[in-house]
Design a protein around this motif. Sequence first.
Motif, PDB file in Angstrom:
ATOM      1  N   GLU A 105      12.763  92.472  64.815  1.00  0.00           N
ATOM      2  CA  GLU A 105      12.077  93.025  66.015  1.00  0.00           C
ATOM      3  C   GLU A 105      12.887  94.251  66.455  1.00  0.00           C
ATOM      4  OE1 GLU A 105      13.825  89.780  67.622  1.00  0.00           O
ATOM      5  OE2 GLU A 105      12.198  89.825  66.295  1.00  0.00           O
ATOM      6  N   ILE A 106      13.941  94.108  66.607  1.00  0.00           N
ATOM      7  CA  ILE A 106      14.697  94.686  66.583  1.00  0.00           C
ATOM      8  C   ILE A 106      14.963  96.291  66.260  1.00  0.00           C
ATOM      9  CG2 ILE A 106      16.034  93.292  67.649  1.00  0.00           C
ATOM     10  CD1 ILE A 106      18.084  94.289  65.083  1.00  0.00           C
ATOM     11  N   LEU A 107      14.188  96.233  65.314  1.00  0.00           N
ATOM     12  CA  LEU A 107      13.911  97.433  64.107  1.00  0.00           C
ATOM     13  C   LEU A 107      13.527  98.834  65.174  1.00  0.00           C
ATOM     14  CD1 LEU A 107      13.735  96.217  60.962  1.00  0.00           C
ATOM     15  CD2 LEU A 107      15.190  97.352  61.682  1.00  0.00           C
ATOM     16  N   ALA A 163       4.378  98.815  63.493  1.00  0.00           N
ATOM     17  CA  ALA A 163       4.799  98.131  62.142  1.00  0.00           C
ATOM     18  C   ALA A 163       4.829  96.938  61.387  1.00  0.00           C
ATOM     19  CB  ALA A 163       6.212  98.503  62.590  1.00  0.00           C
ATOM     20  N   SER A 164       3.542  96.151  61.641  1.00  0.00           N
ATOM     21  CA  SER A 164       2.999  95.081  60.908  1.00  0.00           C
ATOM     22  C   SER A 164       1.764  95.563  60.211  1.00  0.00           C
ATOM     23  CB  SER A 164       3.045  94.392  62.254  1.00  0.00           C
ATOM     24  OG  SER A 164       2.024  92.638  61.367  1.00  0.00           O
ATOM     25  N   LYS A 247       3.458  89.962  70.001  1.00  0.00           N
ATOM     26  CA  LYS A 247       3.734  88.880  70.105  1.00  0.00           C
ATOM     27  C   LYS A 247       2.892  88.775  68.533  1.00  0.00           C
ATOM     28  CE  LYS A 247       0.207  84.827  71.612  1.00  0.00           C
ATOM     29  NZ  LYS A 247       1.665  83.931  71.859  1.00  0.00           N
ATOM     30  N   TRP A 248       2.240  89.828  68.226  1.00  0.00           N
ATOM     31  CA  TRP A 248       0.982  90.505  67.088  1.00  0.00           C
ATOM     32  C   TRP A 248       2.347  90.692  66.107  1.00  0.00           C
ATOM     33  CZ3 TRP A 248      -3.263  90.628  64.361  1.00  0.00           C
ATOM     34  CH2 TRP A 248      -3.298  91.556  63.535  1.00  0.00           C
ATOM     35  N   ARG A 253       5.279  88.535  60.994  1.00  0.00           N
ATOM     36  CA  ARG A 253       6.137  88.534  60.412  1.00  0.00           C
ATOM     37  C   ARG A 253       6.130  87.376  59.090  1.00  0.00           C
ATOM     38  NH1 ARG A 253      11.235  88.151  64.079  1.00  0.00           N
ATOM     39  NH2 ARG A 253      12.571  88.929  62.513  1.00  0.00           N
ATOM     40  N   GLY A 254       5.914  86.652  59.031  1.00  0.00           N
ATOM     41  CA  GLY A 254       5.802  85.736  58.406  1.00  0.00           C
ATOM     42  C   GLY A 254       5.751  85.831  56.105  1.00  0.00           C
TER      43      GLY A 254
END
Length: 260
Positions: A105-107, A163-164, A247-248, A253-254
Amino acid sequence: MSFWRNRQLILQFIKRDISSKYKGSYLGKIWSILTPLFMLAIYTFVFSVVFQAKWNVNTDNKLDFAFIIFSGMIAFNVFSDVILRAPNLIISNVNFVKKIVFPLEILVVVVMGSSLFLAGINSLILIIGQFILNGVIQWTVVLLPVVMLPLILITLGLGWFIASLGTYYRDISHVIGLIVSALMFMSPIFYPVSNIPEGLKGLYSLNPISHIVEDMRRVLVFGQMPNWEWIFFGSILGLVVSFLGLKWFNKTRGGFADVL
């Protein structure tokens, strides 16, 4: 909170991201100053010399017109830089997904930090230019962080969401490119709000970038107070968007490793 725990890592990655933009060039980070100066010259020539465009201000100075446009582009460039890079953030950092435990998430935060660094340089150039040209530095420039807050929150939220999506659907980057291009011309960057037909002003008011661009001009160029009502509601909107975006991102991310 993971962002606070990883603050040193975030700073290191921001420095690396900034350096990578100028890696291998002879002038290096000097380009971060030369590029906005060049763009300022282009805006001055194209809009005030070629198009003979006018703004609703009592001045014929072409550089004043360029400052007005440039201030709006500073905000929009932060938004566009993060949003355009977001679809490929996970794809271009496969090692962080597959080989090590890394706070992905820091990206998005890193890209935001890099963009804000460049925005700071651009703002400084505009402030110095105004001082040289008009002999004045607007005291309202101290409100710049407040004006940028809604933009930062909204952009971070959208960045996590995109990003997701970009990890699962590669075509997203092309769609986002079209949307960002359209937003640039649908925001009052190259023209004043007063030029917008009355029937469309309601539509423009739904675009958060429009409010932020206007506030950037107020505090950087005109020495006016920002729209505090927008700052309040825009910040709340930004908090909601950033919360939902993160949250999304964490929920999806899994599956990143499976599609990379």
